[in-house]
Write a protein that holds these residues in place. Structure first.
Motif, PDB file in Angstrom:
ATOM      1  N   SER A   1       0.904  -1.229   0.066  1.00 35.98           N
ATOM      2  CA  SER A   1      -0.208  -0.140   0.193  1.00 35.98           C
ATOM      3  C   SER A   1       0.925   1.105   0.164  1.00 35.98           C
ATOM      4  O   SER A   1       1.992   1.236   0.186  1.00 35.98           O
TER       5      SER A   1
ATOM      6  N   GLY B   1       0.137   0.500  -5.223  1.00 36.59           N
ATOM      7  CA  GLY B   1      -0.588   1.130  -4.130  1.00 36.59           C
ATOM      8  C   GLY B   1      -1.634   1.794  -4.899  1.00 36.59           C
ATOM      9  O   GLY B   1      -2.720   1.812  -4.150  1.00 36.59           O
TER      10      GLY B   1
ATOM     11  N   LEU C   1      -4.403  -0.848  -5.546  1.00 38.20           N
ATOM     12  CA  LEU C   1      -5.086  -1.159  -4.464  1.00 38.20           C
ATOM     13  C   LEU C   1      -5.997   0.039  -3.970  1.00 38.20           C
ATOM     14  O   LEU C   1      -7.084  -0.215  -3.723  1.00 38.20           O
TER      15      LEU C   1
ATOM     16  N   GLN D   1     -10.017  -0.452  -3.796  1.00 32.12           N
ATOM     17  CA  GLN D   1     -10.859   0.154  -2.780  1.00 32.12           C
ATOM     18  C   GLN D   1     -12.114   0.879  -3.238  1.00 32.12           C
ATOM     19  O   GLN D   1     -13.257   1.039  -2.647  1.00 32.12           O
TER      20      GLN D   1
END
Length: 175
Positions: free
Chosen positions: A78, A126, A129, A133
């Motif tokens: 992340s 990152g 990700l 989300q």
């Protein structure tokens, strides 16, 4: 017949209905939350609202997990774990702005260039990700793996299918 059997019937029926409706959080949490709400004097509408909220939160978490798994990241890195101080030339504010993913919806590209070991893949993962989300479909592939997949797909006459798969991603990361 015991006097306990009629009491079990509604519980069994409820469990069956919740499974059929695919409400696993309801099934897992309804009894505990009912006791808690009863102890707090919470009415039935607020009880149901809390239960629905738990289901929605859990459902969103599972969907994010599925998107992350489907992306096939080589590692879960992340932006929170990235050391921006190690690469002072990298604009942290720009990276955090990219993590908002608005550029993806505008169908813009991001290209990270630099020598080996400067965190390009970490930042790319990152950003991937962050996109997962936010509900976006993401794919991660190395350039060499993509070439291999394309050659294999060509040989097996399924290049169009591979192209459709790649086009289905909102964000395709080539590491």
């Amino acid at each position: 017949m015991s006097s306990q059997a009629p009491e079990l019937l509604p519980e069994l029926l409820l469990a069956s209905h919740l499974k059929t409706l695919k409400l696993p959080t309801f099934l897992r949490e309804h009894d505990k939350l009912a006791r808690q709400c009863a102890a707090e004097g919470v009415d039935h509408v607020r009880y149901l609202a809390r239960l629905v909220e738990l289901e929605l939160i859990d459902r969103e978490r599972r969907m994010v997990e599925r998107r992350i798994k489907a992306a096939r990241f080589p590692a879960a890195k992340s932006l929170d774990s990235f050391d921006f101080t190690a690469i002072p030339k990298l604009n942290k504010m720009q990276v955090l702005e990219l993590a908002r993913c608005e550029w993806i919806n505008r169908r813009e590209n991001v290209i990270a260039l630099g020598p080996s070991g400067t965190g390009k893949t970490h930042v790319a993962i990152g950003l991937g990700l962050a996109a997962c989300q936010k509900g976006l479909t993401v794919g991660f592939v190395t350039a060499s793996a993509l070439v291999s997949q394309m050659m294999e797909a060509r040989d097996e006459r399924r290049l169009l299918r591979l192209h459709k798969q790649m086009a289905g991603y909102k964000l395709l990361i080539m590491g």
